[in-house]
Design a protein around this motif. Sequence first.
Motif, PDB file in Angstrom:
ATOM      1  N   MET A   1      41.923  65.411  26.403  1.00  0.00           N
ATOM      2  CA  MET A   1      41.259  64.963  25.191  1.00  0.00           C
ATOM      3  C   MET A   1      40.045  65.833  24.907  1.00  0.00           C
ATOM      4  O   MET A   1      39.288  66.160  25.820  1.00  0.00           O
ATOM      5  N   ARG A   2      39.871  66.203  23.635  1.00  0.00           N
ATOM      6  CA  ARG A   2      38.713  66.983  23.215  1.00  0.00           C
ATOM      7  C   ARG A   2      37.742  66.071  22.471  1.00  0.00           C
ATOM      8  O   ARG A   2      38.138  65.320  21.571  1.00  0.00           O
ATOM      9  N   LEU A   3      36.472  66.154  22.834  1.00  0.00           N
ATOM     10  CA  LEU A   3      35.429  65.311  22.253  1.00  0.00           C
ATOM     11  C   LEU A   3      34.320  66.202  21.729  1.00  0.00           C
ATOM     12  O   LEU A   3      33.885  67.145  22.401  1.00  0.00           O
ATOM     13  N   ARG A 202      36.305  69.074  26.922  1.00  0.00           N
ATOM     14  CA  ARG A 202      37.684  68.675  27.209  1.00  0.00           C
ATOM     15  C   ARG A 202      37.688  67.934  28.536  1.00  0.00           C
ATOM     16  O   ARG A 202      37.099  68.400  29.517  1.00  0.00           O
ATOM     17  N   THR A 203      38.345  66.789  28.567  1.00  0.00           N
ATOM     18  CA  THR A 203      38.369  65.982  29.774  1.00  0.00           C
ATOM     19  C   THR A 203      39.106  66.705  30.900  1.00  0.00           C
ATOM     20  O   THR A 203      39.992  67.528  30.666  1.00  0.00           O
ATOM     21  N   ILE A 204      38.709  66.397  32.124  1.00  0.00           N
ATOM     22  CA  ILE A 204      39.167  67.145  33.294  1.00  0.00           C
ATOM     23  C   ILE A 204      40.673  67.090  33.468  1.00  0.00           C
ATOM     24  O   ILE A 204      41.292  68.034  33.981  1.00  0.00           O
ATOM     25  N   ASP A 205      41.314  66.019  33.009  1.00  0.00           N
ATOM     26  CA  ASP A 205      42.759  65.897  33.176  1.00  0.00           C
ATOM     27  C   ASP A 205      43.533  66.930  32.371  1.00  0.00           C
ATOM     28  O   ASP A 205      44.725  67.150  32.621  1.00  0.00           O
ATOM     29  N   ALA A 282      36.983  80.237  26.815  1.00  0.00           N
ATOM     30  CA  ALA A 282      37.615  79.943  28.097  1.00  0.00           C
ATOM     31  C   ALA A 282      38.930  79.228  27.825  1.00  0.00           C
ATOM     32  O   ALA A 282      39.082  78.522  26.818  1.00  0.00           O
ATOM     33  N   THR A 283      39.862  79.396  28.713  1.00  0.00           N
ATOM     34  CA  THR A 283      41.184  78.797  28.573  1.00  0.00           C
ATOM     35  C   THR A 283      41.071  77.290  28.387  1.00  0.00           C
ATOM     36  O   THR A 283      40.504  76.590  29.222  1.00  0.00           O
ATOM     37  N   GLY A 284      41.583  76.796  27.258  1.00  0.00           N
ATOM     38  CA  GLY A 284      41.570  75.369  26.979  1.00  0.00           C
ATOM     39  C   GLY A 284      40.286  74.838  26.387  1.00  0.00           C
ATOM     40  O   GLY A 284      40.199  73.652  26.055  1.00  0.00           O
ATOM     41  N   LEU A 285      39.281  75.708  26.235  1.00  0.00           N
ATOM     42  CA  LEU A 285      37.971  75.241  25.766  1.00  0.00           C
ATOM     43  C   LEU A 285      37.556  75.880  24.443  1.00  0.00           C
ATOM     44  O   LEU A 285      36.431  75.669  23.994  1.00  0.00           O
ATOM     45  N   GLY A 286      38.438  76.648  23.826  1.00  0.00           N
ATOM     46  CA  GLY A 286      38.130  77.214  22.518  1.00  0.00           C
ATOM     47  C   GLY A 286      37.143  78.356  22.590  1.00  0.00           C
ATOM     48  O   GLY A 286      37.019  79.042  23.613  1.00  0.00           O
ATOM     49  N   THR A 287      36.413  78.538  21.490  1.00  0.00           N
ATOM     50  CA  THR A 287      35.442  79.626  21.380  1.00  0.00           C
ATOM     51  C   THR A 287      34.138  79.092  20.812  1.00  0.00           C
ATOM     52  O   THR A 287      34.137  78.341  19.833  1.00  0.00           O
ATOM     53  N   LEU A 288      33.051  79.472  21.429  1.00  0.00           N
ATOM     54  CA  LEU A 288      31.698  79.105  21.005  1.00  0.00           C
ATOM     55  C   LEU A 288      31.032  80.366  20.466  1.00  0.00           C
ATOM     56  O   LEU A 288      30.784  81.305  21.226  1.00  0.00           O
ATOM     57  N   THR A 289      30.735  80.386  19.177  1.00  0.00           N
ATOM     58  CA  THR A 289      30.158  81.572  18.540  1.00  0.00           C
ATOM     59  C   THR A 289      28.835  81.227  17.883  1.00  0.00           C
ATOM     60  O   THR A 289      28.722  80.204  17.197  1.00  0.00           O
ATOM     61  N   ASP A 290      27.830  82.093  18.083  1.00  0.00           N
ATOM     62  CA  ASP A 290      26.504  81.873  17.502  1.00  0.00           C
ATOM     63  C   ASP A 290      25.918  83.199  17.042  1.00  0.00           C
ATOM     64  O   ASP A 290      26.009  84.206  17.745  1.00  0.00           O
ATOM     65  N   PRO A 291      25.266  83.198  15.855  1.00  0.00           N
ATOM     66  CA  PRO A 291      24.575  84.409  15.394  1.00  0.00           C
ATOM     67  C   PRO A 291      23.199  84.526  16.033  1.00  0.00           C
ATOM     68  O   PRO A 291      22.628  83.544  16.520  1.00  0.00           O
TER      69      PRO A 291
END
Length: 296
Positions: A1-3, A202-205, A282-291
């Motif tokens: 689950m993604r929160l 993302r939850t550990i499961d 990171a795998t399964g965690l998407g992308t975090l982008t900041d200017p």
Amino acid sequence: MRLATRHDGVPCVIDDADVVIPLDGTDGPAVPSIQKLIETSSTVLPELEALPNDTELPRTRSSEVAWLAPLPRLRRNIFCVGKNYDEHAMEFARSGFDSASDPGQDIPEHPIIFTKAAETVIGPRASIEIPTGLTSQVDYEAELAVVIGTSGRFIPRRRALDYVFGFTMINDITARDLQKRHKQWFLGKSIETFCPMGPFIRTIDQIDLDDLILEGHVNGELRQSAPESAMIFDISSIISTISQSMMLLPGDVIATGTPAGVGIGRSPPVFLKGGDSVSVSATGLGTLTDPVVGLS
């Protein structure tokens, strides 16, 4: 689950179809914050897993939403691990910026734990602000972050992952000149806006640590890449070590260290400047982008 936490502070679930489900009581439980959700996860998570997908209510995709950090107001500092990848420890030693270590001790024998001020946290696409006159040597550090779900003290290594709620990412932005000048890391890492976090937890499961690859990009160029298995001290060891000294609490965030490829590791060093864009993925965690912006 993604929160995740929406720009207006509403916590949300992002389902497998990338559809955003606000947790505002409209068609599911009303949850005041992700922090509260973590604290009550044993009762709330089953409700969230049962949320219907065939609702008549309008839905939006996550890409259409402005997000805060998933935990925008931490109740205490971020725990951080220094020099937790062999190659990064070596590049740091060669850089001349590591004024805190004794000669010949490039690879630590025990986890190096420090903290980063909670007030540094910003969300995806928020600006990393470089104060002119305070620092001119600002660096990036892509890191996997652990979110604690259950309180614990004296946690044995073999059971450490039982205390984890999930994972997110941070960019441990660092003023290298301040880090070197003060011979410790807190001030150089605790400038406001110096901790992008997200985009979600993302939850550990749903995370396979054996397959997780962490990457950092600057202006679209890959600078950092390493598997989770390359850590000197694994996640279980880190959690166990910190818990020997203090109680870990639900919502605590532990940044697990950065791989090689940071700006001070280049020859000559390359620091961030206004107009740059930095990303962590990171795998399964998407992308975090900041200017990055400069403050005059």
